[in-house]
Design a protein around this motif. Structure first.
Motif, PDB file in Angstrom:
ATOM      1  N   GLY A  10       0.800  -1.219   0.000  1.00 56.15           N
ATOM      2  CA  GLY A  10       0.000   0.000   0.000  1.00 56.15           C
ATOM      3  C   GLY A  10       0.833   1.268   0.000  1.00 56.15           C
ATOM      4  O   GLY A  10       0.287   2.366   0.137  1.00 56.15           O
ATOM      5  N   ALA A  11       2.148   1.145  -0.179  1.00 59.43           N
ATOM      6  CA  ALA A  11       3.025   2.313  -0.149  1.00 59.43           C
ATOM      7  C   ALA A  11       2.930   3.086  -1.459  1.00 59.43           C
ATOM      8  O   ALA A  11       2.918   2.495  -2.541  1.00 59.43           O
ATOM      9  N   VAL A  12       2.885   4.403  -1.355  1.00 62.03           N
ATOM     10  CA  VAL A  12       2.861   5.282  -2.522  1.00 62.03           C
ATOM     11  C   VAL A  12       4.302   5.555  -2.932  1.00 62.03           C
ATOM     12  O   VAL A  12       5.047   6.240  -2.231  1.00 62.03           O
ATOM     13  N   LEU A  13       4.724   5.011  -4.074  1.00 59.18           N
ATOM     14  CA  LEU A  13       6.105   5.165  -4.541  1.00 59.18           C
ATOM     15  C   LEU A  13       6.328   6.510  -5.218  1.00 59.18           C
ATOM     16  O   LEU A  13       7.377   7.128  -5.049  1.00 59.18           O
ATOM     17  N   GLN A  14       5.359   6.942  -6.020  1.00 57.26           N
ATOM     18  CA  GLN A  14       5.452   8.222  -6.720  1.00 57.26           C
ATOM     19  C   GLN A  14       4.082   8.890  -6.695  1.00 57.26           C
ATOM     20  O   GLN A  14       3.047   8.215  -6.729  1.00 57.26           O
ATOM     21  N   GLN A  15       4.095  10.211  -6.651  1.00 60.18           N
ATOM     22  CA  GLN A  15       2.842  10.966  -6.634  1.00 60.18           C
ATOM     23  C   GLN A  15       3.034  12.277  -7.365  1.00 60.18           C
ATOM     24  O   GLN A  15       4.053  12.945  -7.192  1.00 60.18           O
ATOM     25  N   ALA A  16       2.064  12.618  -8.206  1.00 57.86           N
ATOM     26  CA  ALA A  16       2.133  13.864  -8.976  1.00 57.86           C
ATOM     27  C   ALA A  16       0.878  14.682  -8.712  1.00 57.86           C
ATOM     28  O   ALA A  16      -0.241  14.155  -8.776  1.00 57.86           O
ATOM     29  N   SER A  17       1.085  15.949  -8.397  1.00 60.70           N
ATOM     30  CA  SER A  17      -0.037  16.878  -8.273  1.00 60.70           C
ATOM     31  C   SER A  17      -0.223  17.573  -9.615  1.00 60.70           C
ATOM     32  O   SER A  17       0.591  18.413 -10.005  1.00 60.70           O
ATOM     33  N   CYS A  18      -1.267  17.186 -10.315  1.00 61.22           N
ATOM     34  CA  CYS A  18      -1.477  17.644 -11.693  1.00 61.22           C
ATOM     35  C   CYS A  18      -2.280  18.939 -11.673  1.00 61.22           C
ATOM     36  O   CYS A  18      -3.509  18.922 -11.588  1.00 61.22           O
ATOM     37  N   LYS A  19      -1.585  20.065 -11.731  1.00 66.53           N
ATOM     38  CA  LYS A  19      -2.264  21.355 -11.739  1.00 66.53           C
ATOM     39  C   LYS A  19      -2.592  21.809 -13.158  1.00 66.53           C
ATOM     40  O   LYS A  19      -3.669  22.316 -13.421  1.00 66.53           O
ATOM     41  N   ASN A  20      -1.634  21.642 -14.071  1.00 66.71           N
ATOM     42  CA  ASN A  20      -1.855  22.064 -15.454  1.00 66.71           C
ATOM     43  C   ASN A  20      -2.546  20.983 -16.282  1.00 66.71           C
ATOM     44  O   ASN A  20      -3.171  21.280 -17.289  1.00 66.71           O
ATOM     45  N   HIS A  21      -2.408  19.731 -15.855  1.00 72.12           N
ATOM     46  CA  HIS A  21      -3.009  18.607 -16.583  1.00 72.12           C
ATOM     47  C   HIS A  21      -3.883  17.841 -15.595  1.00 72.12           C
ATOM     48  O   HIS A  21      -3.398  17.080 -14.762  1.00 72.12           O
ATOM     49  N   ARG A  22      -5.179  18.061 -15.655  1.00 71.56           N
ATOM     50  CA  ARG A  22      -6.127  17.421 -14.738  1.00 71.56           C
ATOM     51  C   ARG A  22      -6.399  15.992 -15.224  1.00 71.56           C
ATOM     52  O   ARG A  22      -7.079  15.782 -16.220  1.00 71.56           O
ATOM     53  N   VAL A  23      -5.887  15.004 -14.500  1.00 71.17           N
ATOM     54  CA  VAL A  23      -5.887  13.616 -14.955  1.00 71.17           C
ATOM     55  C   VAL A  23      -7.266  12.987 -14.751  1.00 71.17           C
ATOM     56  O   VAL A  23      -7.888  13.132 -13.700  1.00 71.17           O
ATOM     57  N   ASN A  24      -7.727  12.271 -15.777  1.00 70.48           N
ATOM     58  CA  ASN A  24      -8.958  11.485 -15.674  1.00 70.48           C
ATOM     59  C   ASN A  24      -8.692   9.982 -15.730  1.00 70.48           C
ATOM     60  O   ASN A  24      -9.231   9.221 -14.940  1.00 70.48           O
ATOM     61  N   ARG A  25      -7.889   9.541 -16.699  1.00 71.68           N
ATOM     62  CA  ARG A  25      -7.599   8.123 -16.868  1.00 71.68           C
ATOM     63  C   ARG A  25      -6.092   7.916 -16.998  1.00 71.68           C
ATOM     64  O   ARG A  25      -5.372   8.778 -17.513  1.00 71.68           O
ATOM     65  N   VAL A  26      -5.635   6.752 -16.545  1.00 70.93           N
ATOM     66  CA  VAL A  26      -4.216   6.422 -16.593  1.00 70.93           C
ATOM     67  C   VAL A  26      -4.074   4.986 -17.079  1.00 70.93           C
ATOM     68  O   VAL A  26      -4.921   4.136 -16.806  1.00 70.93           O
ATOM     69  N   VAL A  27      -2.978   4.733 -17.823  1.00 72.83           N
ATOM     70  CA  VAL A  27      -2.693   3.386 -18.309  1.00 72.83           C
ATOM     71  C   VAL A  27      -1.181   3.195 -18.362  1.00 72.83           C
ATOM     72  O   VAL A  27      -0.433   4.109 -18.742  1.00 72.83           O
ATOM     73  N   PHE A  28      -0.726   2.019 -17.905  1.00 71.29           N
ATOM     74  CA  PHE A  28       0.689   1.663 -18.005  1.00 71.29           C
ATOM     75  C   PHE A  28       1.024   1.290 -19.445  1.00 71.29           C
ATOM     76  O   PHE A  28       0.218   0.662 -20.139  1.00 71.29           O
TER      77      PHE A  28
END
Length: 547
Positions: A278-296
């Motif tokens: 459950g550890a968060v390895l990386q985190q991005a605060s998207c101010k200019n790009h408001r994220v809706n969907r993500v895919v590896f």
């Protein structure tokens, strides 16, 4: 004449030069300048690496400067791609599915799931949620009395087929439950209300579910309680809760071996999580790009997100999974408002973008070097799409050079039409360059192995000789003792408290019917009691006379 010439030469300056002479001097000057520039360029190129065939090439932007054997020329370069001519082909009318009462729910999901055996679609229904399951081979018009899977007590929000057991499908609903169903061979013959597993753990409705890509018995669910639960289906219980989100989770995506989980959230943050801890390895605060969907992006160690820019234009962004401080590149798509769904094909490195409410599907080729997103072309259709289902690789038509297949939901027509992405080839032989080894239906890990910390890549298969399912395993649900406490025909342990308004109304009306029945029964018994009392009095009055 000689004196005049001497006087002109001595008194009035140099003799006049003809026009042809001036042009000759100008050409010689420009030639000398070009030779100097060429010498400087060659000297600069000697410091560059990557010498190929006696020449050097360096580029900036859409054109490049080529230097070869002392010659310098500007010419545009074009990146050759075997997928640049991919085109979309809509299935014929007899291959479409017609007459489906597709749900009108506005939840941002696909409402459709496909595998090589079955097509499942969430439908519009009154009183609870349901979805229809039909064999992929049985296209055409749907029977109005077609059986449904209708065990949920609230609207169904997401459905996903198990990637290893093609008769197993999971669903989640507004009734806060996640259920696992086993579809019989050949499809449904009657309405299915009993699930193989009923999983309760969320306190609010469940919006997204995902199967683990390599383990056979691990299921992830994300609810509106801002939590992700990891279910071990071998025991039918949650084994881990990921509680790092501060708002509704919008999407989940795994890397190839399932060791990392990427999530997009309504709190405008993109996260890469180690799911077992459950550890968060990386985190991005998207101010200019408001994220809706993500895919590896498979094993490329990259992420692609779709979202909205600060100017409310739809855009896509590429991220490094080990550094989410800044996106590698952002690219605007258009100014429409519909949600963009990304679909990535790890075998061909192609990214498909389909907007909710749009009629077109754009596709790009992903590269590890600039420009990263290589736009190919787009498929256009006048009918807007509500959602899209995707056929797994082993269900594609290899003989037709089909590399991807969508199942498009057209709500207004009640229609589901297949859209095949085809690479045009003249040869009828197997095209190995577009069909590499791909993930099959054999799990690489059991649930207990994955939970113990083991990671393995998917078991790969070849599509050359036609796909034959190697997996002979059978899904076994855990058997639990069912305790009951029946009071007046109502099982108090089975009937969980209502969690939605629709469920509350159903319970209310059911209780009203039960009260009405009890009142009628009570009235009947009162009448019977009076009759017995009268009969008893008659017997008492008759007894002294007989004595």
């Amino acid at each position: 004449m000689g004196e005049k010439g001497e006087k002109r030469k001595g008194g009035r300056g140099p003799p006049a030069i003809s026009a042809s002479g001036r042009r000759r001097e100008s050409l010689e000057g420009r030639t000398n300048m070009r030779e100097k520039e060429a010498e400087q360029t060659q000297a600069a190129c000697l410091d560059l690496k990557g010498k190929e065939g006696g020449g050097w090439m360096f580029a900036e932007g859409p054109q490049c400067l080529c230097v070869d054997a002392g010659k310098m020329s500007w010419r545009p370069t074009y990146r050759s791609s075997k997928f640049r001519n991919v085109y979309g082909k809509v299935g014929n009318r007899e291959h479409c599915f017609d007459g489906f009462p597709i749900t009108k729910n506005v939840h941002d999901n696909h409402f459709c799931a496909v595998n090589s055996k079955f097509l499942a679609v969430v439908t519009e229904s009154a009183g609870g949620g349901s979805f229809i399951v039909v064999p992929v081979s049985q296209s055409g018009r749907l029977d109005s009395h077609c059986p449904k899977v209708c065990g949920h007590q609230g609207n169904v929000l997401d459905i996903k087929w198990n990637p290893f057991f093609e008769n197993i499908i999971a669903s989640c609903s507004e009734d806060t439950s996640v259920r696992v169903w086993e579809i019989p061979e050949g499809g449904l013959r009657r309405n299915m209300t009993e699930a193989v597993l009923e999983l309760y753990g969320h306190s609010r409705r469940v919006g997204v579910i995902e199967w683990h890509p390599t383990s056979s018995g691990i299921l992830f669910s994300a609810g509106y309680d801002y939590k992700i639960l990891i279910w071990n289906l071998e025991i039918g219980e949650p084994v881990k809760m990921i509680d790092c989100h501060t708002d509704v989770i919008l999407s989940m995506s795994f890397n190839t071996d399932g060791s990392l989980l990427a999530t997009s959230c309504k709190d405008k943050k993109l996260r890469v999580i180690e799911p077992r801890s459950g550890a968060v390895l990386q985190q991005a605060s998207c101010k200019n790009h408001r994220v809706n969907r993500v895919v590896f992006l498979g094993n490329m160690k990259r992420l692609v997100t779709t979202g909205v820019s600060r100017w409310n234009t739809r855009q896509i962004a590429l991220w490094d999974q080990e550094d989410l401080s800044m996106p590698i590149v952002e690219e605007d798509i258009d100014g429409l408002s519909g949600l963009l769904f990304p679909f990535y094909d790890a075998d061909t490195h192609m990214l498909y973008l389909a907007g909710k409410g749009d009629g077109n599907i754009r596709y790009f080729e992903i590269t590890t070097e600039k420009p990263y997103f290589q736009y190919l072309t787009e498929f256009r259709s006048p009918a807007p799409q509500k959602g899209l289902g995707v056929m797994p690789k082993h269900g594609l038509d290899v003989g037709a050079c089909e590399v991807f297949r969508f199942y498009k939901l057209v709500t207004l027509k009640g229609l589901i039409e297949p859209i095949s992405m085809i690479v045009p080839r003249r040869s009828d032989t197997y095209q190995e360059d577009i069909y590499p080894m791909t993930a099959g239906t054999e799990p690489a890990l059991t649930a207990s192995e994955w939970l113990s910390g083991i990671n393995r890549d998917p078991v790969l298969i070849s599509l050359k000789e036609g796909y034959q399912q190697p997996n002979q395993l059978a899904f076994k649900a855990p058997v639990k003792e069912k305790k009951s406490m029946v009071v007046n025909g109502i099982d108090l342990l089975e009937n969980v408290p209502p969690r939605t308004e629709n469920e509350l109304l159903r319970v209310f009306f059911r209780q009203q019917d039960e009260l009405r029945r009890l009142k009628e029964e009570l009235t009947t018994k009162d009448v019977r009691i009076r009759q017995l009392e009268l009969e008893l009095n008659n017997l008492k009055n008759v007894s002294p006379n007989n004595v």
